[in-house]
Design a protein around this motif. Structure first.
Motif, PDB file in Angstrom:
ATOM      1  N   UNK A 173      -5.519  -3.930   8.340  1.00  0.00           N
ATOM      2  CA  UNK A 173      -5.189  -2.940   7.318  1.00  0.00           C
ATOM      3  C   UNK A 173      -6.262  -1.841   7.252  1.00  0.00           C
ATOM      4  N   UNK A 174      -7.520  -2.249   7.224  1.00  0.00           N
ATOM      5  CA  UNK A 174      -8.612  -1.277   7.143  1.00  0.00           C
ATOM      6  C   UNK A 174      -8.745  -0.469   8.434  1.00  0.00           C
ATOM      7  N   UNK A 175      -8.535  -1.121   9.579  1.00  0.00           N
ATOM      8  CA  UNK A 175      -8.676  -0.428  10.863  1.00  0.00           C
ATOM      9  C   UNK A 175      -7.625   0.664  11.017  1.00  0.00           C
ATOM     10  N   UNK A 176      -6.375   0.325  10.730  1.00  0.00           N
ATOM     11  CA  UNK A 176      -5.307   1.324  10.840  1.00  0.00           C
ATOM     12  C   UNK A 176      -5.506   2.455   9.843  1.00  0.00           C
ATOM     13  N   UNK A 177      -6.048   2.128   8.677  1.00  0.00           N
ATOM     14  CA  UNK A 177      -6.348   3.178   7.694  1.00  0.00           C
ATOM     15  C   UNK A 177      -7.411   4.139   8.204  1.00  0.00           C
ATOM     16  N   UNK A 182      -8.979   9.487  10.722  1.00  0.00           N
ATOM     17  CA  UNK A 182      -9.495  10.269  11.849  1.00  0.00           C
ATOM     18  C   UNK A 182      -8.480  11.319  12.289  1.00  0.00           C
ATOM     19  N   UNK A 183      -7.206  10.933  12.399  1.00  0.00           N
ATOM     20  CA  UNK A 183      -6.175  11.878  12.815  1.00  0.00           C
ATOM     21  C   UNK A 183      -5.992  12.989  11.785  1.00  0.00           C
ATOM     22  N   UNK A 184      -6.013  12.628  10.533  1.00  0.00           N
ATOM     23  CA  UNK A 184      -5.852  13.637   9.484  1.00  0.00           C
ATOM     24  C   UNK A 184      -7.017  14.615   9.480  1.00  0.00           C
ATOM     25  N   UNK A 223       5.250  -8.462   3.058  1.00  0.00           N
ATOM     26  CA  UNK A 223       5.040  -7.119   3.591  1.00  0.00           C
ATOM     27  C   UNK A 223       3.602  -6.646   3.358  1.00  0.00           C
ATOM     28  N   UNK A 224       2.699  -7.597   3.330  1.00  0.00           N
ATOM     29  CA  UNK A 224       1.305  -7.250   3.020  1.00  0.00           C
ATOM     30  C   UNK A 224       0.733  -6.254   4.023  1.00  0.00           C
ATOM     31  N   UNK A 225       0.927  -6.516   5.323  1.00  0.00           N
ATOM     32  CA  UNK A 225       0.293  -5.667   6.337  1.00  0.00           C
ATOM     33  C   UNK A 225       0.838  -4.238   6.316  1.00  0.00           C
ATOM     34  N   UNK A 226       2.166  -3.996   6.363  1.00  0.00           N
ATOM     35  CA  UNK A 226       2.624  -2.592   6.320  1.00  0.00           C
ATOM     36  C   UNK A 226       2.320  -1.902   4.995  1.00  0.00           C
ATOM     37  N   UNK A 227       2.499  -2.621   3.872  1.00  0.00           N
ATOM     38  CA  UNK A 227       2.211  -2.004   2.580  1.00  0.00           C
ATOM     39  C   UNK A 227       0.718  -1.744   2.417  1.00  0.00           C
ATOM     40  N   UNK A 228      -0.099  -2.731   2.793  1.00  0.00           N
ATOM     41  CA  UNK A 228      -1.550  -2.567   2.688  1.00  0.00           C
ATOM     42  C   UNK A 228      -2.062  -1.470   3.599  1.00  0.00           C
ATOM     43  N   UNK A 229      -1.493  -1.376   4.820  1.00  0.00           N
ATOM     44  CA  UNK A 229      -1.907  -0.328   5.749  1.00  0.00           C
ATOM     45  C   UNK A 229      -1.548   1.057   5.218  1.00  0.00           C
ATOM     46  N   UNK A 231      -1.055   1.886   2.083  1.00  0.00           N
ATOM     47  CA  UNK A 231      -1.897   2.159   0.918  1.00  0.00           C
ATOM     48  C   UNK A 231      -3.296   2.591   1.337  1.00  0.00           C
ATOM     49  N   UNK A 232      -3.864   1.875   2.294  1.00  0.00           N
ATOM     50  CA  UNK A 232      -5.211   2.211   2.748  1.00  0.00           C
ATOM     51  C   UNK A 232      -5.234   3.553   3.466  1.00  0.00           C
ATOM     52  N   UNK A 233      -4.166   3.883   4.195  1.00  0.00           N
ATOM     53  CA  UNK A 233      -4.102   5.176   4.887  1.00  0.00           C
ATOM     54  C   UNK A 233      -4.077   6.317   3.884  1.00  0.00           C
ATOM     55  N   UNK A 234      -3.253   6.178   2.830  1.00  0.00           N
ATOM     56  CA  UNK A 234      -3.200   7.213   1.804  1.00  0.00           C
ATOM     57  C   UNK A 234      -4.562   7.383   1.126  1.00  0.00           C
ATOM     58  N   UNK A 235      -5.235   6.264   0.859  1.00  0.00           N
ATOM     59  CA  UNK A 235      -6.537   6.350   0.197  1.00  0.00           C
ATOM     60  C   UNK A 235      -7.588   6.949   1.114  1.00  0.00           C
ATOM     61  N   UNK A 236      -7.533   6.620   2.398  1.00  0.00           N
ATOM     62  CA  UNK A 236      -8.498   7.184   3.339  1.00  0.00           C
ATOM     63  C   UNK A 236      -8.327   8.698   3.455  1.00  0.00           C
ATOM     64  N   UNK A 237      -7.071   9.163   3.487  1.00  0.00           N
ATOM     65  CA  UNK A 237      -6.821  10.607   3.525  1.00  0.00           C
ATOM     66  C   UNK A 237      -7.359  11.267   2.264  1.00  0.00           C
TER      67      UNK A 237
END
Length: 511
Positions: A173-177, A182-184, A223-229, A231-237
């Motif tokens: 979850x954290x890695x994909x976030x 980085x892409x953003x 759905x922990x992994x897709x939802x957590x990923x 969520x973490x992506x939105x927060x990282x952005x």
């Protein structure tokens, strides 16, 4: 974990342990409000409080704030209660300009100490409103993050025990976030400085969505992994945008170049508020428990709405004194109509925070490349004669980069765009924008008898109006530039990167 309900005894013990934190919050908050009031009183007392005005006298008032306020004792001056015969010594405090009781000295000392720890000096007046709303927003945000983190942990607990597989899900979850961040960053890095307010508020909405997805993981643990990923992506952005725009916003408050002091004390404020918010979040979690999860959803909706309102107020309170293209265009358009330079406060009061700026205020509409419109060699030669010695030219024609006719504007003014030379600097951008504003105003002078529809209009049919607009620009620009420098606007600009440019021979000497 924290969401389990406790007994009344445990709750009362928890409240007692938080009394110190709550007391500290009260003293801290009173210090912030007192700093704002003292700063405003200095302006009113010296007759300098006016919106959008110059701050030369306010700077002297800020200098006066740096001098330590001494408490002067006058021997023999006391308050006495004739009924109880109790006497209280008085001391004169030059900060409040009155006599205070000696028993208040300790509280006054604590407030002055906290002020020196958390409130920077040498800042513009809009900093205090920004600071108050920022403190409230971060306090609510810390409470919401407690709910989100606990929901993630409980979701893993419902799915499986905290074994290696659960830990792997958390790491993924954290890695994909981080990859999303980085892409953003590579996509939006050149847009953040020029439009810091709008991007900062939009990112706060993404952070709110991330909090919501974290809470939903408790309902849908599979759905922990897709939802957590997600969520973490939105927060990282959101966190990347916040950190990227922070210096642009904070540097706007500095009147002495003390950006380090403003940043450091801002971080100290946030550290204290985050701790208090976490403690409050834990307390609220203990009270509502997890048996009735709808309570958490309702509380989230209420707190998240309050946080977004605070964020909107926080961003709206910032008055930028450096121009981006939107502010430059609005200032230029107003000057051509009323010969008046709009102040930073006037622009800020009507500036859009979430939605995109008006069509003609967008940099992408005003600037383009030679390949954006139909041009033949003869038209290019005519343009180089009209804009002789300038590091820009202005072209008229339909935007060929928009493939669909649905997105095309039929307004003649929308057919004009600037082409910058590779060596053009900010001064050239300001003048080209001024020239573009005059041209768009004069485009209505083209008569309908030319039998050309707006969609088919091109540079060859507008040579006369282009030449007329350039001459008018040369006559008015120096006066406009002088008034701009005399106003409250700073001479530095935030135009961002105009990467599409062209190269053509420029003669010595500029018209």
């Amino acid at each position: 974990m924290f969401l389990t309900s406790g007994s009344v005894t445990k709750r009362s013990q928890f409240y007692r342990t938080n009394k110190i934190l709550l007391s500290f919050l009260f003293i801290y908050w009173s210090t912030v409000v007192e700093s704002f009031c003292c700063h405003r009183n200095h302006q009113v007392r010296n007759g300098n409080f006016r919106r959008g005005g110059r701050w030369s006298k306010v700077h002297r008032a800020l200098e006066a704030d740096n001098v330590a306020h001494d408490v002067i004792s006058m021997e023999g001056l006391v308050d006495i209660n004739l009924q109880t015969n109790v006497q209280i010594d008085l001391s004169y405090d030059d900060e409040t300009d009155r006599f205070i009781r000696a028993s208040k000295r300790r509280r006054l000392y604590i407030r002055k100490t906290l002020k020196s720890m958390f409130v920077p000096e040498g800042v513009s007046s809009d900093y205090y409103g920004f600071m108050i709303w920022r403190v409230v927003q971060r306090y609510i945000n810390a409470i919401l993050q407690v709910f989100g983190t606990q929901s993630l942990l409980l979701s893993l607990g419902k799915k499986r025990s905290l074994t290696q597989a659960a830990a792997l899900n958390w790491i993924l979850k954290d890695t994909l976030g981080k990859l999303t961040r980085m892409l953003y960053g590579s996509f939006a890095s050149d847009k953040l400085d020029a439009d810091a307010k709008r991007w900062r508020f939009r990112s706060s909405i993404l952070f709110a969505l991330g909090n919501l997805l974290e809470i939903i993981t408790f309902i849908l643990p599979r759905w922990f992994l897709p939802l957590g990923t997600a969520a973490n992506s939105f927060k990282q952005i959101s966190m990347l945008t916040s950190s990227a725009t922070r210096n642009t916003i904070l540097s706007n408050f500095s009147v002495r170049g003390n950006i380090g002091d403003i940043t450091a004390k801002g971080e100290a404020q946030i550290a204290v508020v985050d701790l208090l918010g976490i403690a409050s979040g834990i307390t609220i979690s203990k009270l509502i428990g997890v048996e009735k999860f709808y309570k958490i959803i309702l509380l989230y909706a209420m707190l998240q709405s309050l946080e977004l309102i605070c964020m909107y107020k926080e961003i709206s309170s910032v008055v930028f004194r450096r121009m981006n293209f939107e502010r430059l265009w609005r200032t230029t358009s107003e000057y051509l109509v009323n010969r008046k330079i709009l102040s930073p406060t006037e622009i800020s009061n009507t500036e859009r925070i979430f939605f995109a700026p008006d069509h003609f205020c967008r940099r992408s509409v005003a600037y383009g490349s030679i390949s954006r419109s139909n041009l033949d060699p003869s038209e290019v030669n005519e343009l180089l004669k009209i804009f002789h010695g300038e590091k820009y030219i202005i072209v008229v024609g339909r935007n060929l980069k928009k493939r669909f006719a649905f997105f095309q504007k039929t307004d003649k003014a929308d057919l004009c765009h600037i082409i910058l030379h590779a060596d053009a600097d900010n001064e050239d951008i300001v003048k080209s924008t001024f020239n573009l504003a005059i041209l768009r105003r004069n485009m209505n002078d083209i008569s309908a008898s030319e039998k050309q529809e707006s969609a088919n209009l091109r540079t060859s049919a507008c040579i006369d109006v282009l030449s007329k607009s350039k001459k008018e620009c040369d006559e008015l620009y120096n006066e406009y530039r002088e008034k701009l420098e005399e106003s409250d606007w700073l001479t530095t600009f935030l135009f961002g990167r105009c990467s599409m440019r062209s190269i053509w021979p420029i003669s010595d000497g500029r018209s």
